[in-house]
Scaffold this motif. Structure first.
Motif, PDB file in Angstrom:
ATOM      1  N   ARG A 118     -25.116-165.391 -11.872  1.00  0.00           N
ATOM      2  CA  ARG A 118     -23.976-164.581 -11.435  1.00  0.00           C
ATOM      3  C   ARG A 118     -23.517-164.877 -10.022  1.00  0.00           C
ATOM      4  NH1 ARG A 118     -23.068-159.600 -14.264  1.00  0.00           N
ATOM      5  NH2 ARG A 118     -24.741-159.469 -15.904  1.00  0.00           N
ATOM      6  N   PRO A 119     -22.601-164.371  -9.671  1.00  0.00           N
ATOM      7  CA  PRO A 119     -21.813-164.985  -8.226  1.00  0.00           C
ATOM      8  C   PRO A 119     -22.106-163.991  -7.224  1.00  0.00           C
ATOM      9  CG  PRO A 119     -20.037-163.768  -9.479  1.00  0.00           C
ATOM     10  CD  PRO A 119     -21.271-163.860 -10.583  1.00  0.00           C
ATOM     11  N   GLU A 120     -22.009-164.517  -6.049  1.00  0.00           N
ATOM     12  CA  GLU A 120     -22.053-163.509  -4.733  1.00  0.00           C
ATOM     13  C   GLU A 120     -21.048-162.400  -4.925  1.00  0.00           C
ATOM     14  OE1 GLU A 120     -23.492-164.349  -0.676  1.00  0.00           O
ATOM     15  OE2 GLU A 120     -21.480-164.094  -0.235  1.00  0.00           O
ATOM     16  N   ILE A 121     -21.094-161.295  -4.820  1.00  0.00           N
ATOM     17  CA  ILE A 121     -22.277-160.445  -4.624  1.00  0.00           C
ATOM     18  C   ILE A 121     -22.357-159.636  -6.049  1.00  0.00           C
ATOM     19  CG2 ILE A 121     -20.771-158.340  -3.724  1.00  0.00           C
ATOM     20  CD1 ILE A 121     -24.244-159.043  -2.284  1.00  0.00           C
ATOM     21  N   THR A 122     -23.336-159.572  -6.459  1.00  0.00           N
ATOM     22  CA  THR A 122     -23.810-159.113  -7.735  1.00  0.00           C
ATOM     23  C   THR A 122     -24.659-157.959  -7.555  1.00  0.00           C
ATOM     24  OG1 THR A 122     -22.982-160.761  -9.284  1.00  0.00           O
ATOM     25  CG2 THR A 122     -24.502-159.382 -10.097  1.00  0.00           C
ATOM     26  N   ALA A 123     -24.663-156.865  -8.105  1.00  0.00           N
ATOM     27  CA  ALA A 123     -25.747-156.029  -7.938  1.00  0.00           C
ATOM     28  C   ALA A 123     -25.458-154.399  -8.970  1.00  0.00           C
ATOM     29  CB  ALA A 123     -25.604-155.396  -6.567  1.00  0.00           C
ATOM     30  N   ALA A 124     -26.476-153.739  -9.138  1.00  0.00           N
ATOM     31  CA  ALA A 124     -26.222-152.823 -10.039  1.00  0.00           C
ATOM     32  C   ALA A 124     -25.965-151.416  -9.298  1.00  0.00           C
ATOM     33  CB  ALA A 124     -27.584-152.402 -10.443  1.00  0.00           C
ATOM     34  N   PRO A 125     -25.177-150.428  -9.710  1.00  0.00           N
ATOM     35  CA  PRO A 125     -24.660-149.168  -9.050  1.00  0.00           C
ATOM     36  C   PRO A 125     -25.828-148.456  -8.550  1.00  0.00           C
ATOM     37  CG  PRO A 125     -23.854-149.416 -11.552  1.00  0.00           C
ATOM     38  CD  PRO A 125     -24.762-150.540 -11.247  1.00  0.00           C
ATOM     39  N   ASP A 126     -25.551-147.585  -7.546  1.00  0.00           N
ATOM     40  CA  ASP A 126     -26.641-146.959  -7.117  1.00  0.00           C
ATOM     41  C   ASP A 126     -26.848-145.520  -7.729  1.00  0.00           C
ATOM     42  OD1 ASP A 126     -28.584-146.031  -4.613  1.00  0.00           O
ATOM     43  OD2 ASP A 126     -27.259-144.405  -5.042  1.00  0.00           O
ATOM     44  N   MET A 127     -27.921-145.473  -8.134  1.00  0.00           N
ATOM     45  CA  MET A 127     -28.175-144.187  -9.006  1.00  0.00           C
ATOM     46  C   MET A 127     -27.680-142.812  -8.482  1.00  0.00           C
ATOM     47  SD  MET A 127     -29.575-144.745 -12.106  1.00  0.00           S
ATOM     48  CE  MET A 127     -29.991-142.923 -12.485  1.00  0.00           C
ATOM     49  N   GLY A 128     -27.491-142.590  -7.252  1.00  0.00           N
ATOM     50  CA  GLY A 128     -27.222-141.403  -6.340  1.00  0.00           C
ATOM     51  C   GLY A 128     -25.597-141.556  -6.020  1.00  0.00           C
ATOM     52  N   TRP A 129     -25.123-142.601  -6.059  1.00  0.00           N
ATOM     53  CA  TRP A 129     -23.677-142.587  -5.735  1.00  0.00           C
ATOM     54  C   TRP A 129     -22.969-144.019  -6.543  1.00  0.00           C
ATOM     55  CZ3 TRP A 129     -21.177-138.620  -3.823  1.00  0.00           C
ATOM     56  CH2 TRP A 129     -19.927-138.472  -3.470  1.00  0.00           C
ATOM     57  N   ASP A 131     -20.359-145.535  -7.250  1.00  0.00           N
ATOM     58  CA  ASP A 131     -19.277-146.220  -6.421  1.00  0.00           C
ATOM     59  C   ASP A 131     -19.925-147.455  -5.556  1.00  0.00           C
ATOM     60  OD1 ASP A 131     -17.941-144.634  -7.703  1.00  0.00           O
ATOM     61  OD2 ASP A 131     -17.344-143.548  -6.034  1.00  0.00           O
ATOM     62  N   TYR A 132     -21.036-147.198  -4.996  1.00  0.00           N
ATOM     63  CA  TYR A 132     -21.654-148.003  -4.183  1.00  0.00           C
ATOM     64  C   TYR A 132     -22.736-148.954  -5.161  1.00  0.00           C
ATOM     65  CZ  TYR A 132     -19.693-145.522  -0.228  1.00  0.00           C
ATOM     66  OH  TYR A 132     -18.777-144.818   0.791  1.00  0.00           O
ATOM     67  N   PHE A 133     -23.396-150.145  -4.591  1.00  0.00           N
ATOM     68  CA  PHE A 133     -24.297-150.623  -5.152  1.00  0.00           C
ATOM     69  C   PHE A 133     -25.724-150.647  -4.604  1.00  0.00           C
ATOM     70  CE2 PHE A 133     -24.872-154.296  -2.342  1.00  0.00           C
ATOM     71  CZ  PHE A 133     -23.320-154.608  -1.778  1.00  0.00           C
ATOM     72  N   ASN A 134     -26.684-150.654  -5.334  1.00  0.00           N
ATOM     73  CA  ASN A 134     -28.007-150.507  -4.725  1.00  0.00           C
ATOM     74  C   ASN A 134     -28.387-151.689  -4.175  1.00  0.00           C
ATOM     75  OD1 ASN A 134     -30.961-150.712  -5.035  1.00  0.00           O
ATOM     76  ND2 ASN A 134     -30.627-148.433  -4.533  1.00  0.00           N
ATOM     77  N   SER A 135     -28.756-151.894  -3.147  1.00  0.00           N
ATOM     78  CA  SER A 135     -29.148-153.146  -2.236  1.00  0.00           C
ATOM     79  C   SER A 135     -30.481-153.517  -2.486  1.00  0.00           C
ATOM     80  CB  SER A 135     -28.837-153.170  -0.721  1.00  0.00           C
ATOM     81  OG  SER A 135     -29.730-152.249  -0.168  1.00  0.00           O
ATOM     82  N   GLY A 136     -31.251-153.057  -3.510  1.00  0.00           N
ATOM     83  CA  GLY A 136     -32.495-153.355  -3.749  1.00  0.00           C
ATOM     84  C   GLY A 136     -32.801-154.691  -4.461  1.00  0.00           C
ATOM     85  N   PHE A 172     -19.243-155.691   1.674  1.00  0.00           N
ATOM     86  CA  PHE A 172     -18.862-155.983   0.374  1.00  0.00           C
ATOM     87  C   PHE A 172     -17.828-155.004  -0.163  1.00  0.00           C
ATOM     88  CE2 PHE A 172     -22.334-158.964   0.991  1.00  0.00           C
ATOM     89  CZ  PHE A 172     -21.801-160.296   0.761  1.00  0.00           C
ATOM     90  N   SER A 173     -17.003-154.495   0.420  1.00  0.00           N
ATOM     91  CA  SER A 173     -16.392-153.012   0.266  1.00  0.00           C
ATOM     92  C   SER A 173     -15.422-152.951  -1.197  1.00  0.00           C
ATOM     93  CB  SER A 173     -15.411-152.585   1.316  1.00  0.00           C
ATOM     94  OG  SER A 173     -14.394-153.547   1.563  1.00  0.00           O
ATOM     95  N   ASN A 174     -15.148-154.255  -1.465  1.00  0.00           N
ATOM     96  CA  ASN A 174     -14.435-154.181  -3.001  1.00  0.00           C
ATOM     97  C   ASN A 174     -15.452-154.668  -3.993  1.00  0.00           C
ATOM     98  OD1 ASN A 174     -15.094-156.843  -2.244  1.00  0.00           O
ATOM     99  ND2 ASN A 174     -13.384-157.764  -3.063  1.00  0.00           N
ATOM    100  N   TRP A 175     -16.500-154.492  -3.918  1.00  0.00           N
ATOM    101  CA  TRP A 175     -17.536-154.574  -5.124  1.00  0.00           C
ATOM    102  C   TRP A 175     -17.194-154.165  -6.343  1.00  0.00           C
ATOM    103  CZ3 TRP A 175     -20.765-150.902  -7.245  1.00  0.00           C
ATOM    104  CH2 TRP A 175     -21.653-151.518  -8.344  1.00  0.00           C
ATOM    105  N   ARG A 176     -16.806-152.695  -6.322  1.00  0.00           N
ATOM    106  CA  ARG A 176     -16.337-151.904  -7.461  1.00  0.00           C
ATOM    107  C   ARG A 176     -15.098-152.695  -8.014  1.00  0.00           C
ATOM    108  NH1 ARG A 176     -14.194-146.946  -8.529  1.00  0.00           N
ATOM    109  NH2 ARG A 176     -13.278-146.729  -6.409  1.00  0.00           N
ATOM    110  N   HIS A 182     -19.829-159.205 -11.427  1.00  0.00           N
ATOM    111  CA  HIS A 182     -20.332-158.713 -10.203  1.00  0.00           C
ATOM    112  C   HIS A 182     -21.210-157.410 -10.658  1.00  0.00           C
ATOM    113  CE1 HIS A 182     -18.427-161.608  -7.665  1.00  0.00           C
ATOM    114  NE2 HIS A 182     -17.450-161.665  -8.686  1.00  0.00           N
ATOM    115  N   ARG A 183     -21.167-157.016 -11.721  1.00  0.00           N
ATOM    116  CA  ARG A 183     -21.867-155.502 -11.719  1.00  0.00           C
ATOM    117  C   ARG A 183     -22.985-155.711 -12.937  1.00  0.00           C
ATOM    118  NH1 ARG A 183     -19.366-149.711 -11.627  1.00  0.00           N
ATOM    119  NH2 ARG A 183     -17.815-150.830 -10.685  1.00  0.00           N
TER     120      ARG A 183
END
Ligand code: UDP
Ligand code: MN
Length: 289
Positions: A118-129, A131-136, A172-176, A182-183
């Motif tokens: 995967r490319p930078e930045i790749t992450a999973a959605p945050d469970m609580g919100w 629209d943001y990614f979880n940074s764990g 990385f505000s355009n992640w979504r 990336h997701r």
């Protein structure tokens, strides 16, 4: 010769160092082909550091508060961002081509080496919100330039949640809006500390979970009450018992056997024996199918 890839985690004290040790052993258990690297601070005691260094392929001591660099300057103005700025140091690991950052409170239960495609930045959605990614759990490409940009950005804008997740999501505000690569599916960052409102989805995908995340105030290495997904906590304890218990200094609190029992109330697999991890995995698959 091309640069290797690495899994990277962070520990600033002995509690998170226990998490990091269990995480590293979990990565070895699923036979990852990639390096395992830990960033630590002097909040980790010497005995624990010795364990970290004999378990991880490599380590980096980070001393943000004592350094005379721009991160230090940033911290003088934003002391609340201490651990966050420490996490940003992962971008300085330019000896690697690509990295996957894993919080010390994560556990890899199935091989997930494909993440390095995967490319930078790749992450999973945050469970609580979402629209943001979880940074764990996130894929990144080490780069001094990105590091400096992140520090400057943090200095200027801070973090809306006081932690790395807020800062990284602003940066990385355009992640979504990025393309699907990336997701990450939730199976790469399943929070084992939340009560799922979509149980049918968990039943459908639970046996494909690759990375579990013990997000929130309650961590496996801390004493605490019952948890929503006890079987996943039991997996953590299985590795802790097999590989870590007894190797860490005695003044560090690990889970008691009572807590371990509490963590595994459903079914009766041999959760303390030699094949505890495999038995619990089988029981999870059975209970979900
Ligand atoms: N961390 C650390 N020391 C701290 C707090 C956090 O080393 O005092 C590191 C550790 O790797 C941890 C990550 O920063 O997993 C993010 O913090 P945490 O996992 O507690 O946040 P959560 O996932 O619960 O939001
Ligand atoms: Mn976490």
């Amino acid at each position: 010769m091309s640069k290797p890839n690495a899994w990277v985690t962070l520990a600033t004290n002995d509690g998170y160092a226990i998490g990091a040790l269990v995480l590293a052993h979990s990565l070895r258990k699923v036979a990852t082909a990639h390096k395992i690297h830990i960033i630590y601070t002097d909040g980790v005691t010497p005995n624990m550091l010795h364990q970290l260094q004999s378990t991880f392929d490599d380590s980096t001591l980070v001393d943000v508060l004592d350094s005379k660099d721009e991160a230090n300057l940033a911290l003088i103005q934003r002391p609340d961002l201490g651990v966050t700025f420490t996490k940003l140091h992962c971008w300085l690991l330019t000896q690697y081509a690509k990295c996957v950052f894993l919080d010390a409170d994560t556990l890899v239960i199935r091989n997930a080496d494909e993440l390095f495609e995967r490319p930078e930045i790749t992450a999973a959605p945050d469970m609580g919100w979402p629209d943001y990614f979880n940074s764990g759990v996130f894929v990144f490409e080490p780069s001094e330039e990105t590091y400096h940009k992140l520090v400057q950005f943090g200095l200027q804008y801070g973090s809306f949640d006081g932690g790395d997740q807020g800062l990284l999501n602003l940066f990385f505000s355009n992640w979504r809006e990025l393309d699907a690569r990336h997701r990450l599916p939730l199976i790469y960052n399943l929070c084992a500390s939340v009560v799922y409102t979509y149980m049918a989805a968990l039943k459908r995908h639970g046996d494909q979970v690759k990375i579990v995340h013990f997000l929130g105030a309650q961590k496996p290495w801390l004493k605490g009450g019952p948890t929503p997904l006890p079987a996943f906590w039991a997996l953590w304890f299985a590795i802790y018992d097999e590989k870590v218990r007894g190797t860490v200094p005695s003044d560090i609190e690990g889970p008691t056997s009572d807590e371990r029992r509490q963590a595994w109330e459903q079914g009766r697999p041999d959760y303390q024996g030699r094949d505890a991890f495999e038995n619990i995995m089988k029981a999870i698959e059975k209970s979900l199918s």
